[in-house]
Design an enzyme around this catalytic site. Sequence first.
Site, PDB file in Angstrom:
ATOM      1  N   ASP A 180       0.076 -10.222   6.854  1.00  0.00           N
ATOM      2  CA  ASP A 180       0.616 -10.007   5.503  1.00  0.00           C
ATOM      3  C   ASP A 180       1.421 -11.194   4.993  1.00  0.00           C
ATOM      4  O   ASP A 180       1.439 -11.469   3.781  1.00  0.00           O
ATOM      5  CB  ASP A 180       1.502  -8.752   5.465  1.00  0.00           C
ATOM      6  CG  ASP A 180       0.683  -7.486   5.269  1.00  0.00           C
ATOM      7  OD1 ASP A 180      -0.545  -7.531   5.461  1.00  0.00           O
ATOM      8  OD2 ASP A 180       1.286  -6.439   4.922  1.00  0.00           O
ATOM      9  N   ASN A 216      -5.227  -6.950   3.176  1.00  0.00           N
ATOM     10  CA  ASN A 216      -4.828  -5.591   2.768  1.00  0.00           C
ATOM     11  C   ASN A 216      -3.323  -5.550   2.560  1.00  0.00           C
ATOM     12  O   ASN A 216      -2.662  -4.570   2.896  1.00  0.00           O
ATOM     13  CB  ASN A 216      -5.272  -4.567   3.817  1.00  0.00           C
ATOM     14  CG  ASN A 216      -5.160  -3.145   3.291  1.00  0.00           C
ATOM     15  OD1 ASN A 216      -4.901  -2.924   2.106  1.00  0.00           O
ATOM     16  ND2 ASN A 216      -5.330  -2.172   4.166  1.00  0.00           N
ATOM     17  N   ARG A 237      -6.868   0.415  -3.423  1.00  0.00           N
ATOM     18  CA  ARG A 237      -5.409   0.596  -3.568  1.00  0.00           C
ATOM     19  C   ARG A 237      -4.994   0.290  -5.008  1.00  0.00           C
ATOM     20  O   ARG A 237      -5.387  -0.714  -5.591  1.00  0.00           O
ATOM     21  CB  ARG A 237      -4.662  -0.291  -2.555  1.00  0.00           C
ATOM     22  CG  ARG A 237      -4.983   0.110  -1.112  1.00  0.00           C
ATOM     23  CD  ARG A 237      -4.132  -0.621  -0.102  1.00  0.00           C
ATOM     24  NE  ARG A 237      -2.723  -0.255  -0.208  1.00  0.00           N
ATOM     25  CZ  ARG A 237      -1.757  -0.879   0.464  1.00  0.00           C
ATOM     26  NH1 ARG A 237      -2.042  -1.893   1.255  1.00  0.00           N
ATOM     27  NH2 ARG A 237      -0.508  -0.482   0.322  1.00  0.00           N
ATOM     28  N   GLN A 246       6.170  -1.044  -5.469  1.00  0.00           N
ATOM     29  CA  GLN A 246       5.845  -2.477  -5.502  1.00  0.00           C
ATOM     30  C   GLN A 246       5.501  -2.964  -6.909  1.00  0.00           C
ATOM     31  O   GLN A 246       5.657  -4.144  -7.213  1.00  0.00           O
ATOM     32  CB  GLN A 246       4.688  -2.773  -4.542  1.00  0.00           C
ATOM     33  CG  GLN A 246       5.061  -2.533  -3.087  1.00  0.00           C
ATOM     34  CD  GLN A 246       3.877  -2.665  -2.148  1.00  0.00           C
ATOM     35  OE1 GLN A 246       2.797  -3.086  -2.555  1.00  0.00           O
ATOM     36  NE2 GLN A 246       4.075  -2.314  -0.888  1.00  0.00           N
ATOM     37  N   ASP A 262       7.348   4.369   5.404  1.00  0.00           N
ATOM     38  CA  ASP A 262       6.628   3.625   6.456  1.00  0.00           C
ATOM     39  C   ASP A 262       6.970   4.147   7.848  1.00  0.00           C
ATOM     40  O   ASP A 262       6.304   3.767   8.824  1.00  0.00           O
ATOM     41  CB  ASP A 262       6.958   2.124   6.391  1.00  0.00           C
ATOM     42  CG  ASP A 262       6.204   1.414   5.268  1.00  0.00           C
ATOM     43  OD1 ASP A 262       5.415   2.062   4.559  1.00  0.00           O
ATOM     44  OD2 ASP A 262       6.420   0.196   5.098  1.00  0.00           O
ATOM     45  N   LYS A 308      -1.756   3.983   1.004  1.00  0.00           N
ATOM     46  CA  LYS A 308      -1.398   2.809   1.812  1.00  0.00           C
ATOM     47  C   LYS A 308      -2.622   2.299   2.579  1.00  0.00           C
ATOM     48  O   LYS A 308      -3.742   2.453   2.095  1.00  0.00           O
ATOM     49  CB  LYS A 308      -0.215   3.158   2.686  1.00  0.00           C
ATOM     50  CG  LYS A 308       0.914   3.769   1.838  1.00  0.00           C
ATOM     51  CD  LYS A 308       2.262   3.244   2.086  1.00  0.00           C
ATOM     52  CE  LYS A 308       3.225   3.917   1.119  1.00  0.00           C
ATOM     53  NZ  LYS A 308       4.512   3.308   1.060  1.00  0.00           N
ATOM     54  N   GLU A 309      -2.425   1.733   3.764  1.00  0.00           N
ATOM     55  CA  GLU A 309      -3.539   1.127   4.497  1.00  0.00           C
ATOM     56  C   GLU A 309      -4.670   2.122   4.707  1.00  0.00           C
ATOM     57  O   GLU A 309      -5.834   1.763   4.834  1.00  0.00           O
ATOM     58  CB  GLU A 309      -3.049   0.591   5.832  1.00  0.00           C
ATOM     59  CG  GLU A 309      -2.286  -0.727   5.744  1.00  0.00           C
ATOM     60  CD  GLU A 309      -0.867  -0.599   5.254  1.00  0.00           C
ATOM     61  OE1 GLU A 309      -0.516   0.420   4.615  1.00  0.00           O
ATOM     62  OE2 GLU A 309      -0.084  -1.540   5.491  1.00  0.00           O
ATOM     63  N   HIS A 340      -2.118  -0.622  10.918  1.00  0.00           N
ATOM     64  CA  HIS A 340      -1.180  -1.077  11.950  1.00  0.00           C
ATOM     65  C   HIS A 340      -0.181   0.000  12.370  1.00  0.00           C
ATOM     66  O   HIS A 340       0.156   0.148  13.539  1.00  0.00           O
ATOM     67  CB  HIS A 340      -0.441  -2.325  11.457  1.00  0.00           C
ATOM     68  CG  HIS A 340       0.239  -2.166  10.124  1.00  0.00           C
ATOM     69  ND1 HIS A 340       1.459  -2.706   9.817  1.00  0.00           N
ATOM     70  CD2 HIS A 340      -0.134  -1.495   8.987  1.00  0.00           C
ATOM     71  CE1 HIS A 340       1.800  -2.403   8.586  1.00  0.00           C
ATOM     72  NE2 HIS A 340       0.841  -1.674   8.058  1.00  0.00           N
ATOM     73  N   ARG A 341       0.286   0.795  11.388  1.00  0.00           N
ATOM     74  CA  ARG A 341       1.320   1.791  11.735  1.00  0.00           C
ATOM     75  C   ARG A 341       0.731   2.985  12.492  1.00  0.00           C
ATOM     76  O   ARG A 341       1.418   3.624  13.272  1.00  0.00           O
ATOM     77  CB  ARG A 341       2.086   2.251  10.493  1.00  0.00           C
ATOM     78  CG  ARG A 341       2.784   1.116   9.808  1.00  0.00           C
ATOM     79  CD  ARG A 341       3.985   1.471   8.993  1.00  0.00           C
ATOM     80  NE  ARG A 341       4.380   0.280   8.249  1.00  0.00           N
ATOM     81  CZ  ARG A 341       5.042  -0.760   8.763  1.00  0.00           C
ATOM     82  NH1 ARG A 341       5.422  -0.746  10.015  1.00  0.00           N
ATOM     83  NH2 ARG A 341       5.333  -1.820   8.031  1.00  0.00           N
ATOM     84  N   LYS A 365      -1.380  -6.969  11.190  1.00  0.00           N
ATOM     85  CA  LYS A 365      -0.973  -6.932   9.774  1.00  0.00           C
ATOM     86  C   LYS A 365       0.525  -7.220   9.643  1.00  0.00           C
ATOM     87  O   LYS A 365       0.959  -7.917   8.726  1.00  0.00           O
ATOM     88  CB  LYS A 365      -1.316  -5.576   9.155  1.00  0.00           C
ATOM     89  CG  LYS A 365      -1.046  -5.521   7.653  1.00  0.00           C
ATOM     90  CD  LYS A 365      -1.572  -4.235   7.032  1.00  0.00           C
ATOM     91  CE  LYS A 365      -1.527  -4.278   5.519  1.00  0.00           C
ATOM     92  NZ  LYS A 365      -0.223  -4.159   4.924  1.00  0.00           N
TER      93      LYS A 365
HETATM   94  O1  LIG Z   1       8.096  -3.425  -1.431  1.00  0.00           O
HETATM   95  C1  LIG Z   1       7.833  -3.432  -0.229  1.00  0.00           C
HETATM   96  O2  LIG Z   1       8.066  -4.406   0.520  1.00  0.00           O
HETATM   97  C2  LIG Z   1       7.204  -2.234   0.355  1.00  0.00           C
HETATM   98  C3  LIG Z   1       7.267  -1.029  -0.303  1.00  0.00           C
HETATM   99  C4  LIG Z   1       6.689   0.222   0.254  1.00  0.00           C
HETATM  100  O3  LIG Z   1       5.531   0.536  -0.490  1.00  0.00           O
HETATM  101  P1  LIG Z   1       5.495   1.656  -1.689  1.00  0.00           P
HETATM  102  O4  LIG Z   1       6.462   1.248  -2.701  1.00  0.00           O
HETATM  103  O5  LIG Z   1       4.068   1.558  -2.126  1.00  0.00           O
HETATM  104  O6  LIG Z   1       5.854   2.957  -1.037  1.00  0.00           O
HETATM  105  C5  LIG Z   1       6.315   0.077   1.727  1.00  0.00           C
HETATM  106  O7  LIG Z   1       5.449   1.119   2.103  1.00  0.00           O
HETATM  107  C6  LIG Z   1       5.648  -1.234   2.015  1.00  0.00           C
HETATM  108  O8  LIG Z   1       5.338  -1.371   3.391  1.00  0.00           O
HETATM  109  C7  LIG Z   1       6.546  -2.389   1.666  1.00  0.00           C
HETATM  110  C1  LIG Z   2       2.308   0.075   3.313  1.00  0.00           C
HETATM  111  C2  LIG Z   2       2.456  -1.062   3.965  1.00  0.00           C
HETATM  112  O1  LIG Z   2       2.176  -2.294   3.497  1.00  0.00           O
HETATM  113  P1  LIG Z   2       1.679  -2.848   2.077  1.00  0.00           P
HETATM  114  O2  LIG Z   2       1.819  -1.770   1.059  1.00  0.00           O
HETATM  115  O3  LIG Z   2       2.591  -4.020   1.804  1.00  0.00           O
HETATM  116  O4  LIG Z   2       0.273  -3.269   2.291  1.00  0.00           O
HETATM  117  C3  LIG Z   2       3.006  -1.071   5.351  1.00  0.00           C
HETATM  118  O5  LIG Z   2       3.315  -2.166   5.870  1.00  0.00           O
HETATM  119  O6  LIG Z   2       3.155  -0.003   5.957  1.00  0.00           O
END
Ligand SMILES: O=C(O)C1=C[C@@H](OP(=O)(O)O)[C@@H](O)[C@H](O)C1
Ligand SMILES: C=C(OP(=O)(O)O)C(=O)O
Length: 435
Positions: free
Chosen positions: A53, A97, A127, A175, A321, A348-349, A392-393, A418
């Site tokens: 990432d 991803n 996504r 995000q 997470d 998510k992933e 990964h999680r 990741k």
């Molecule tokens: O802004 C960030 O760094 C993140 C926000 C979270 O996502 P969401 O806002 O989609 O829940 C989290 O799950 C991701 O791993 C990292």
């Molecule tokens: C959701 C995750 O990552 P991202 O949304 O940044 O791909 C994560 O790292 O669990």
Amino acid sequence: MSPSDFIEIQPVGGPLAARVRPPGSKSLTNRALVCAALADGESTLTGALVSDDTHVMIEGLSRLGIPIDVLDNGTTLRVAGAGGQVPAIEAELFIGNSGTTVRFLTALATLGHGAFRLDGVARMRERPLQDLADALNSLGATVRCESPGGCPPVSVHANGLPGGEASVRGDISSQFLSALLMACPCAASPVTLRVDGELVSQPYVRMTLEVMRAFGVEVTAPADLSRFELAPAGCYQPLDYAIEPDASAASYFWAAAAICGGEVTVEGLTRNALQGDVAFVDCLEKMGCRVEHLTDGIKVVGPAPGEKLRGAKLDMNAISDTVQTLAAVALFADGPTEVSGVAHNRHKETDRIADLATELRRLGASVEEKPDGLVITPGELRPALVETYDDHRMAMSLALVGLRQPGVRIANPGCTAKTYPNYFEDLSATVSKND
Ligand SMILES: O=C(O)C1=C[C@@H](OP(=O)(O)O)[C@@H](O)[C@H](O)C1
Ligand SMILES: C=C(OP(=O)(O)O)C(=O)O
């Protein structure tokens, strides 16, 4: 399946007695990279995460014309900020991803003058990104999502970001808002951002504001984070910035103490960390662990021999997470654990509610799936080959079950790259330290 396609977890002999420092935070590394790229001069980031990432973020910024020197095996990054400009006039970015990378760089690209396109792996094409594109377009940008449902690939025809007013949905991913917040101080005129409806994952938005402040851009926000006024700042200030260890990664080590007994101290994180995921230890406390907040670390002490963890009811909206980590712990409790508030985990992933339920059942639990979470009732655990869905999680958290239950094998362990390429080495080093 060949042996290298899975890893078998070895059960541990006794209670743990370990200290560990996970690698740097993914979320802080990728935010600091964006702010440093928009700064007027050279920034040095230390303690950076080396992973897929962060690699796609570094590579993406480089293609946008921001030179980044990678030092100390990748943990030190020297970024030559371009003062709020995007030097490249065209670029194709591959963002794997990485949700943070695709969302943050889509917003950043609108500050440039040229044609940019961002694409990733097959799951990235599922996504969501449309709400971010809509908000940027309300501010005068030209951003188009190419996949059905408003997903990447995303194309940006950039001619600077004019500014103005935009609203953005907050219940799919925080995000979108973080991406807008970091880019908008470099817009041509003031920006007002309003959040429509619920805002999930709020600690990540507070983290964004803190990193922006560190790089010289102060934004006042109401306590509920519903509205932001961003004055044109032109650019950020360069900075030498130290990145905290990753708190989501820390959750696996704290959970290991909960599952195996004994104690694990994660160094470099405190309750005052910028990462909301340190609050995972509060969930473990509710389940019967003892938590000690130290000056430079957090220690979790698991149940004494013969004692059992308690099931709990937990709203994990802010720390989504760590839901999979919690689910692994819940398999060792004396009754059901209910997790709610995490409908956003479906984007998510992988679908981290439905697919998590499938794998927990495979390990022997009964699971009720809800629209925004799950109820996990522990059952007799059994050996299993756990599918990981390239998440990964899923791999990192369900591996923890194998620390007590023999015969747990994790498919495609390489997917931890990741965010944590050396996870299995660090886990086995941590659990080999026992009383
Ligand atoms: O802004 C960030 O760094 C993140 C926000 C979270 O996502 P969401 O806002 O989609 O829940 C989290 O799950 C991701 O791993 C990292
Ligand atoms: C959701 C995750 O990552 P991202 O949304 O940044 O791909 C994560 O790292 O669990």
